[in-house]
Design an enzyme around this catalytic site. Structure first.
Site, PDB file in Angstrom:
ATOM      1  N   ARG A  51       0.859  -1.183   0.000  1.00  0.00           N
ATOM      2  CA  ARG A  51       0.000   0.000   0.000  1.00  0.00           C
ATOM      3  C   ARG A  51       0.901   1.240   0.000  1.00  0.00           C
ATOM      4  O   ARG A  51       2.098   1.154   0.304  1.00  0.00           O
ATOM      5  CB  ARG A  51      -0.899   0.015   1.238  1.00  0.00           C
ATOM      6  CG  ARG A  51      -1.833  -1.193   1.352  1.00  0.00           C
ATOM      7  CD  ARG A  51      -2.647  -1.114   2.632  1.00  0.00           C
ATOM      8  NE  ARG A  51      -3.584  -2.221   2.778  1.00  0.00           N
ATOM      9  CZ  ARG A  51      -3.311  -3.361   3.405  1.00  0.00           C
ATOM     10  NH1 ARG A  51      -2.116  -3.526   3.956  1.00  0.00           N
ATOM     11  NH2 ARG A  51      -4.220  -4.315   3.490  1.00  0.00           N
TER      12      ARG A  51
ATOM     13  N   LYS B 289      -2.047  -1.840   7.307  1.00  0.00           N
ATOM     14  CA  LYS B 289      -3.361  -1.282   7.617  1.00  0.00           C
ATOM     15  C   LYS B 289      -3.840  -1.759   8.976  1.00  0.00           C
ATOM     16  O   LYS B 289      -3.908  -2.949   9.252  1.00  0.00           O
ATOM     17  CB  LYS B 289      -4.357  -1.711   6.534  1.00  0.00           C
ATOM     18  CG  LYS B 289      -5.712  -1.040   6.627  1.00  0.00           C
ATOM     19  CD  LYS B 289      -6.569  -1.472   5.443  1.00  0.00           C
ATOM     20  CE  LYS B 289      -7.938  -0.815   5.466  1.00  0.00           C
ATOM     21  NZ  LYS B 289      -8.760  -1.251   4.312  1.00  0.00           N
TER      22      LYS B 289
ATOM     23  N   HIS C  83      -2.795   2.052  -5.909  1.00  0.00           N
ATOM     24  CA  HIS C  83      -3.251   0.790  -5.318  1.00  0.00           C
ATOM     25  C   HIS C  83      -3.439  -0.287  -6.383  1.00  0.00           C
ATOM     26  O   HIS C  83      -3.435  -1.486  -6.064  1.00  0.00           O
ATOM     27  CB  HIS C  83      -4.565   1.016  -4.563  1.00  0.00           C
ATOM     28  CG  HIS C  83      -4.847  -0.036  -3.536  1.00  0.00           C
ATOM     29  ND1 HIS C  83      -4.103  -0.186  -2.382  1.00  0.00           N
ATOM     30  CD2 HIS C  83      -5.799  -1.011  -3.492  1.00  0.00           C
ATOM     31  CE1 HIS C  83      -4.587  -1.183  -1.669  1.00  0.00           C
ATOM     32  NE2 HIS C  83      -5.619  -1.711  -2.322  1.00  0.00           N
TER      33      HIS C  83
ATOM     34  N   ARG D  44      -0.787  -2.845  -6.425  1.00  0.00           N
ATOM     35  CA  ARG D  44      -0.984  -3.938  -5.459  1.00  0.00           C
ATOM     36  C   ARG D  44      -1.933  -4.993  -6.046  1.00  0.00           C
ATOM     37  O   ARG D  44      -1.702  -6.194  -5.901  1.00  0.00           O
ATOM     38  CB  ARG D  44      -1.530  -3.352  -4.158  1.00  0.00           C
ATOM     39  CG  ARG D  44      -1.811  -4.346  -3.044  1.00  0.00           C
ATOM     40  CD  ARG D  44      -2.120  -3.544  -1.768  1.00  0.00           C
ATOM     41  NE  ARG D  44      -2.868  -4.299  -0.784  1.00  0.00           N
ATOM     42  CZ  ARG D  44      -2.334  -5.070   0.153  1.00  0.00           C
ATOM     43  NH1 ARG D  44      -1.020  -5.213   0.200  1.00  0.00           N
ATOM     44  NH2 ARG D  44      -3.103  -5.690   1.036  1.00  0.00           N
TER      45      ARG D  44
END
Length: 384
Positions: free
Chosen positions: A199, A232, A308, A311
Site C-alpha cells: 500500500r 493497515k 493501489h 498492489r
C-alpha cells in the site's frame, strides 16, 4: 444509572463551570470534540484517525446548521442524499465511514459516564440522542467495497508505465535538470510497490533496515524479505506488521542499484528512510499519488488506474504465475482469502489456459468433447 467518572473525555474535565461563554453552544461543541479526542487518544487511536473523524463531525455540523443535542435521524438521511448526489458522489464505503464517525461520536456523548447528557440538559434543556440506526445508514454488506472499475494493470500497461518512469531519469539528464535523482528514486519506488504488493503508506514508511535476508532464498542477499511495519490497522489497533518475501529477482537488482548509486546522493546521514527527500524528510503517500497521476496522464493510461492498482497487479500476476493463493494472501496481509480473490483480475488468456488444462486432465484424448487440438482449431476457424 451509571456514575459519572473522572476519565479522559468527561464533560466536567473539558468545561469550566465558573466561565460564562459568549457563545455557549459553540463552546460546548468544541469541548465535546476535545473530549472525544481525549477519549480516543486514551484508547490508543492514532492522531490521524482522530483528526479525520473530527473533520467529519465538523462537516456534518456545518451541513445541519445545528448542534449535536439538536440532531435528528432525518439529518443523517439528508446528508447521505447530498453526499451521493453531489458533483463528486462519494462511494458506499466512504459514506459508511462518515456515518459511522457520527454514530461513534454520539455513542460517546450519550454514555452517562462522561456526563454530556446531564451537561446539555442543564444548559439547553435537551440532550443528544443516537441518530444513526440500521434503517437510515449504509450497511457493510461486503468485505471488499472498492469501486468495480479499480483493476490491476495489464502486463503491457505495467511495462509501459515502468519504461516511462525510467525514461524520466534520462530526460532530466538530457535537459540538464537536477530532477534525475528524484526520478530514479520514484521509478524504483513504483517498482517496489508492485514487486512487494505494498500500500502507499506501507511503501512511504519503509526504512533501509526493513529489508533483511531470507535463509531460504540466499540468492537475494540482504533483500530477501521486506518487513512492513505500517500495515493497515484494524479497529483502532496499532499498524499491523507482516513480512513480505521477495519473489521477483529483478526487484533485487533495481533496489541494489538505487541503494548504492542513487540514495547516497541525498546525503541522508543517519536518516533511515528508504525514500528520502531533498529536505531530509521522507516522501508521503500524497506525493506518491501526485507523481503516479502525472506519469499515468502523460502516458495516456486510463484514469481509473492509481497506485493501489499496482498492489492489485501484484496479486493478479502471482496467481497467474502459479503461486499458491494462500501464500499470496499472506504476502499482502489479508485476513480473508475472499479479499485476495477480489483483488485478482486474471486475464482471459490465463483463464483459458486453466480451462484447457482442466479439460485435458478430465477428458480422454479420444473423447468427442476431448482436447484434440483439431477440435480447438476447428472451433476457432468457425468463430472467424
Amino acid at each position: 444509572m451509571q456514575e459519572r467518572l473522572d476519565v479522559p473525555g468527561a464533560a466536567h474535565r473539558e468545561l469550566d463551570g465558573n466561565v460564562t461563554h459568549l457563545n455557549p453552544e459553540h463552546a460546548v461543541f468544541e469541548a465535546m470534540l476535545a473530549g472525544w479526542a481525549g477519549q480516543q487518544s486514551a484508547r490508543l487511536l492514532s492522531m490521524i484517525t482522530i483528526g479525520q473523524r473530527e473533520g467529519v463531525l465538523r462537516r456534518f455540523a456545518h451541513f445541519t446548521g445545528s448542534w449535536p443535542w439538536q440532531w435528528s435521524p432525518g439529518d443523517v438521511e439528508d446528508w447521505a442524499g447530498a453526499l451521493r448526489s453531489g458533483p463528486s458522489p462519494c462511494s458506499h464505503s466512504t459514506l459508511r465511514y462518515y456515518q459511522n464517525s457520527v454514530a461513534l461520536f454520539l455513542s460517546y456523548l450519550i454514555d452517562r459516564r462522561y456526563g454530556w447528557s446531564d451537561e446539555c440538559l442543564q444548559r439547553f434543556g435537551t440532550h443528544p440522542v443516537q441518530i444513526c440506526h440500521e434503517w437510515n445508514t449504509a450497511r457493510h454488506a461486503a468485505d471488499h467495497e472498492a469501486r468495480p472499475q479499480v483493476r490491476p494493470f495489464t502486463r503491457v500497461e505495467l511495462q509501459k508505465f515502468f519504461d516511462f518512469a525510467d525514461e524520466q531519469v534520462g530526460r532530466a539528464d538530457r535537459l540538464g535538470r537536477k530532477g534525475s535523482v528524484a526520478a530514479f528514486r520514484d521509478a524504483t519506488l513504483f517498482k517496489v510497490i508492485y514487486a512487494y504488493g505494498l500500500r502507499r503508506t506501507e511503501a512511504a514508511m519503509l526504512d533501509i533496515g526493513d529489508f533483511t535476508r531470507n535463509p531460504k532464498a540466499p540468492e537475494f542477499g540482504r533483500l530477501g524479505a521486506c518487513n512492513v511495519r505500517y500495515g493497515k490497522a484494524m479497529r483502532g489497533s496499532p499498524p499491523r506488521r507482516r513480512t513480505v518475501l521477495t519473489v521477483m529477482g529483478w526487484s533485487v537488482e533495481v533496489l541494489e542499484e538505487y541503494l548504492e548509486h542513487v540514495r547516497p546522493a541525498y546525503t541522508p546521514g543517519a536518516q533511515p528512510a528508504l525514500w528520502p527527500t531533498e529536505r531530509g524528510g521522507r516522501i508521503r503517500a500524497a506525493y506518491i499519488d501526485t507523481r503516479f497521476a502525472q506519469y499515468r496522464d502523460e502516458l495516456g493510461l486510463p484514469a481509473e488506474l492509481h497506485p493501489h492498482c499496482l498492489r492489485h497487479s501484484y496479486v493478479t500476476h502471482l496467481i497467474e504465475d502459479g503461486f499458491d493463493p494462500f501464500f499470496v494472501q499472506q504476502q499482502v496481509g489479508h485476513r480473508w482469502g475472499s479479499t485476495t480473490a477480489l483483488y485478482t483480475g486474471v486475464s482471459g488468456d490465463f483463464k483459458n489456459r486453466m480451462l484447457r488444462r482442466a479439460l485435458d486432465a478430465a477428458l480422454p484424448a479420444d473423447s468427442p468433447t476431448g482436447t484434440p487440438t483439431d477440435h480447438a482449431h476447428d472451433g476457432r476457424q468457425e468463430d472467424q
